[in-house]
Write a protein that holds these residues in place. Structure first.
Motif, PDB file in Angstrom:
ATOM      1  N   GLU A  11       0.854  -1.200   0.000  1.00 53.25           N
ATOM      2  CA  GLU A  11       0.000   0.000   0.000  1.00 53.25           C
ATOM      3  C   GLU A  11       0.888   1.247   0.000  1.00 53.25           C
ATOM      4  OE1 GLU A  11      -3.788   2.062   0.814  1.00 53.25           O
ATOM      5  OE2 GLU A  11      -3.511  -0.086   0.588  1.00 53.25           O
ATOM      6  N   PRO A  12       0.611   2.239  -0.856  1.00 55.17           N
ATOM      7  CA  PRO A  12       1.425   3.462  -0.839  1.00 55.17           C
ATOM      8  C   PRO A  12       1.320   4.145   0.524  1.00 55.17           C
ATOM      9  CG  PRO A  12      -0.252   3.552  -2.571  1.00 55.17           C
ATOM     10  CD  PRO A  12      -0.444   2.282  -1.823  1.00 55.17           C
ATOM     11  N   GLN A  13       2.425   4.716   0.974  1.00 55.98           N
ATOM     12  CA  GLN A  13       2.414   5.356   2.293  1.00 55.98           C
ATOM     13  C   GLN A  13       2.011   6.825   2.234  1.00 55.98           C
ATOM     14  OE1 GLN A  13       6.660   4.538   2.998  1.00 55.98           O
ATOM     15  NE2 GLN A  13       6.885   6.701   3.424  1.00 55.98           N
ATOM     16  N   TYR A  14       1.830   7.355   1.025  1.00 52.28           N
ATOM     17  CA  TYR A  14       1.467   8.759   0.868  1.00 52.28           C
ATOM     18  C   TYR A  14       0.136   8.908   0.140  1.00 52.28           C
ATOM     19  CZ  TYR A  14       6.422   9.559   1.854  1.00 52.28           C
ATOM     20  OH  TYR A  14       7.673   9.580   2.438  1.00 52.28           O
ATOM     21  N   THR A  15      -0.513  10.036   0.375  1.00 50.66           N
ATOM     22  CA  THR A  15      -1.730  10.405  -0.331  1.00 50.66           C
ATOM     23  C   THR A  15      -1.535  11.812  -0.885  1.00 50.66           C
ATOM     24  OG1 THR A  15      -3.077   9.117   1.203  1.00 50.66           O
ATOM     25  CG2 THR A  15      -4.211  10.808  -0.052  1.00 50.66           C
ATOM     26  N   GLU A  49      -3.916  14.822  -2.488  1.00 50.09           N
ATOM     27  CA  GLU A  49      -5.313  15.206  -2.684  1.00 50.09           C
ATOM     28  C   GLU A  49      -5.435  16.725  -2.604  1.00 50.09           C
ATOM     29  OE1 GLU A  49      -7.348  13.269   0.515  1.00 50.09           O
ATOM     30  OE2 GLU A  49      -6.171  14.292   2.044  1.00 50.09           O
ATOM     31  N   HIS A  72      -6.381  19.312   6.722  1.00 48.75           N
ATOM     32  CA  HIS A  72      -4.933  19.556   6.637  1.00 48.75           C
ATOM     33  C   HIS A  72      -4.488  20.743   7.485  1.00 48.75           C
ATOM     34  CE1 HIS A  72      -6.010  17.596   2.676  1.00 48.75           C
ATOM     35  NE2 HIS A  72      -5.290  16.689   3.322  1.00 48.75           N
ATOM     36  N   THR A 122       0.375  14.002   1.973  1.00 48.56           N
ATOM     37  CA  THR A 122       0.413  13.656   3.388  1.00 48.56           C
ATOM     38  C   THR A 122       0.769  12.179   3.508  1.00 48.56           C
ATOM     39  OG1 THR A 122      -1.927  13.060   3.474  1.00 48.56           O
ATOM     40  CG2 THR A 122      -1.370  15.361   3.955  1.00 48.56           C
ATOM     41  N   SER A 123       1.128  11.766   4.695  1.00 48.60           N
ATOM     42  CA  SER A 123       1.356  10.335   4.914  1.00 48.60           C
ATOM     43  C   SER A 123       0.051   9.712   5.389  1.00 48.60           C
ATOM     44  CB  SER A 123       2.466  10.114   5.946  1.00 48.60           C
ATOM     45  OG  SER A 123       2.005  10.462   7.230  1.00 48.60           O
ATOM     46  N   LYS A 124      -0.107   8.440   5.109  1.00 42.98           N
ATOM     47  CA  LYS A 124      -1.323   7.736   5.545  1.00 42.98           C
ATOM     48  C   LYS A 124      -1.396   7.703   7.070  1.00 42.98           C
ATOM     49  CE  LYS A 124      -2.659   5.671   1.507  1.00 42.98           C
ATOM     50  NZ  LYS A 124      -3.771   5.052   0.937  1.00 42.98           N
ATOM     51  N   SER A 125      -0.220   7.706   7.734  1.00 40.18           N
ATOM     52  CA  SER A 125      -0.208   7.622   9.196  1.00 40.18           C
ATOM     53  C   SER A 125      -0.505   8.958   9.875  1.00 40.18           C
ATOM     54  CB  SER A 125       1.140   7.087   9.680  1.00 40.18           C
ATOM     55  OG  SER A 125       2.182   7.955   9.286  1.00 40.18           O
ATOM     56  N   PRO A 131      -2.508  12.002   8.282  1.00 43.21           N
ATOM     57  CA  PRO A 131      -3.137  12.683   7.142  1.00 43.21           C
ATOM     58  C   PRO A 131      -3.333  14.184   7.316  1.00 43.21           C
ATOM     59  CG  PRO A 131      -4.729  11.299   8.290  1.00 43.21           C
ATOM     60  CD  PRO A 131      -3.390  11.025   8.902  1.00 43.21           C
TER      61      PRO A 131
END
Length: 177
Positions: A3-7, A9, A16, A51-54, A56
Motif C-alpha cells: 500500500e502506498p504510504q502517501y496520499t 489530494e 490539513h 500527506t502520509s497515511k499515518s 493525514p
C-alpha cells in the motif's frame, strides 16, 4: 504490492494543518498557510497536498496547478515546429505555480511524487481542455537546473516549458503507475 504510504489530494482546510508547514523559502510557507485556500475558493488555482497515511493532517508537500497561456512569440521557432503549434498569438498551457516540501520531509521522495502527480493531472486536463505543456517560472539558477532534469526547456527570461508529450514520456520511463 505494498500500500502506498502517501496520499496526494486537494487541500482541505478542515483536514490539513496548514499552520505547521515549514519551508526554507518563507514565501512558500506563507502561501500554503494564508493564500492557497483563497486561491482555490476563487478557482484561481488548485492546491494539492501530499500527506502520509499515518498522519493525514500533516502536509509534507504541496503543489499548485492552474490554466495559463504562453505568448507564442516567447516560444523558440524550433520548438514551435517540433510541437506543430498553430499560429495563434497565445498558446494554452498548464501552470505549475508553486511546489514545496516541508523541512521534515527533506531526503524523502516527496518532491518526485508531487512532480509525478502534477504531470499526471496536467496530462489528464490537457485531454479535456487543451494544453501544449506545463510551464513554470523558477526563481533561481538552482531551480532552472532542477527543472531541466525533468525535461523542462527554457523559453524567455526564466519561464520554462515541458511539452505534454515529454511529460507523458517522463512518466512512462520513471513512474510505471
Amino acid at each position: 504490492m505494498p500500500e502506498p504510504q502517501y496520499t496526494i489530494e486537494p487541500l482541505d482546510p478542515k483536514v490539513h494543518d496548514r499552520s505547521s508547514f515549514r519551508n526554507e523559502e518563507k514565501a512558500l510557507e506563507s502561501y500554503i498557510q494564508t493564500q492557497a485556500r483563497k486561491d482555490a475558493k476563487a478557482r484561481a488555482s488548485t492546491c494539492f497536498v501530499l500527506t502520509s497515511k499515518s498522519a493525514p493532517e500533516k502536509i509534507l508537500g504541496y503543489c499548485t496547478l492552474s490554466n495559463a497561456s504562453i505568448d507564442a512569440a516567447s516560444i523558440p521557432e524550433e520548438l514551435k515546429k517540433q510541437l506543430k503549434l498553430p499560429s495563434y498569438s497565445s498558446i494554452p498551457a498548464s501552470l505549475l505555480g508553486r511546489i514545496a516540501r516541508d523541512t521534515s520531509a527533506k531526503g524523502t521522495p516527496v518532491g518526485k511524487l508531487l512532480m509525478a502527480s502534477l504531470f499526471k493531472r496536467a496530462i489528464r486536463t490537457a485531454d479535456e481542455i487543451g494544453s501544449i505543456g506545463i510551464i513554470l517560472d523558477p526563481k533561481n539558477d538552482r531551480l532552472v537546473e532542477y527543472y531541466s532534469s525533468y525535461g523542462f526547456k527554457k523559453l524567455s527570461s526564466r519561464q520554462m516549458l515541458l511539452p505534454m508529450d515529454e511529460a507523458l514520456g517522463f512518466l512512462t520511463r520513471h513512474y510505471q503507475s
